[in-house]
Design a protein around this motif. Structure first.
Motif: not given
Length: 150
Positions: A8-21, A38-44
């Motif tokens: 869940f933490a990694l998915l939250a980081v990915a969501l945060f990166m997409v919103v920022g993008f 892709l690197i900032g949101a895809g990998l998490p």
């Protein structure tokens, strides 16, 4: 529990990166921006999904299925061996030809016996022989006839 929280933490980081993008003032069609996303949101996202899948047992089901497939393959090889050896095998023969431990070979043969595909016989010297009666009489299949035929 660690896999669940980590996922869940990694998915939250990915969501945060997409919103920022989406809120950033950048050219969203640029190749460098897409690679960064892709690197900032895809990998998490991939890592979080993998951790959650492991937590909820998807990996265990795959491992269990892989083990079932391995066992089924070994049993099929044992049946082919038995046909080549006149319908009779020993655990040592199976272990040697299939390159498995003697205890594994014996367990596989015992499972075939439990499912009534083989019977156990013993020699005068005490050697256990697994007899596959259907395979010993396989040559008779050409003379088979219908159940109601005389």
């Amino acid at each position: 529990m660690g896999q669940l929280l980590g996922g869940f933490a990694l998915l939250a980081v990915a969501l945060f990166m997409v919103v920022g993008f989406l809120r950033a003032d950048v050219d969203q069609a640029a190749l460098s921006t897409m690679v960064a996303l892709l690197i900032g949101a895809g990998l998490p996202t991939a890592g979080g999904s993998w951790l959650l899948a492991r937590h909820f047992g998807i990996g265990r089901r795959i491992d269990r299925r892989r083990e079932e497939l391995r066992r089924d393959t070994l049993e099929a090889e044992i049946l082919k061996m038995a046909e080549r050896h006149g319908g009779r095998l020993t655990a040592v023969e199976v272990a040697g030809e299939l390159a498995v431990a003697a205890t594994t070979a014996e367990a596989l043969l015992n499972e075939l016996m439990r499912r009534e595909l083989a019977d156990i016989e013993i020699t005068d010297s005490g050697l256990l022989v697994y007899a596959f009666h259907d395979l010993r009489h396989l040559s008779e299949k050409e003379t088979a006839r219908g159940l109601l035929e005389p």
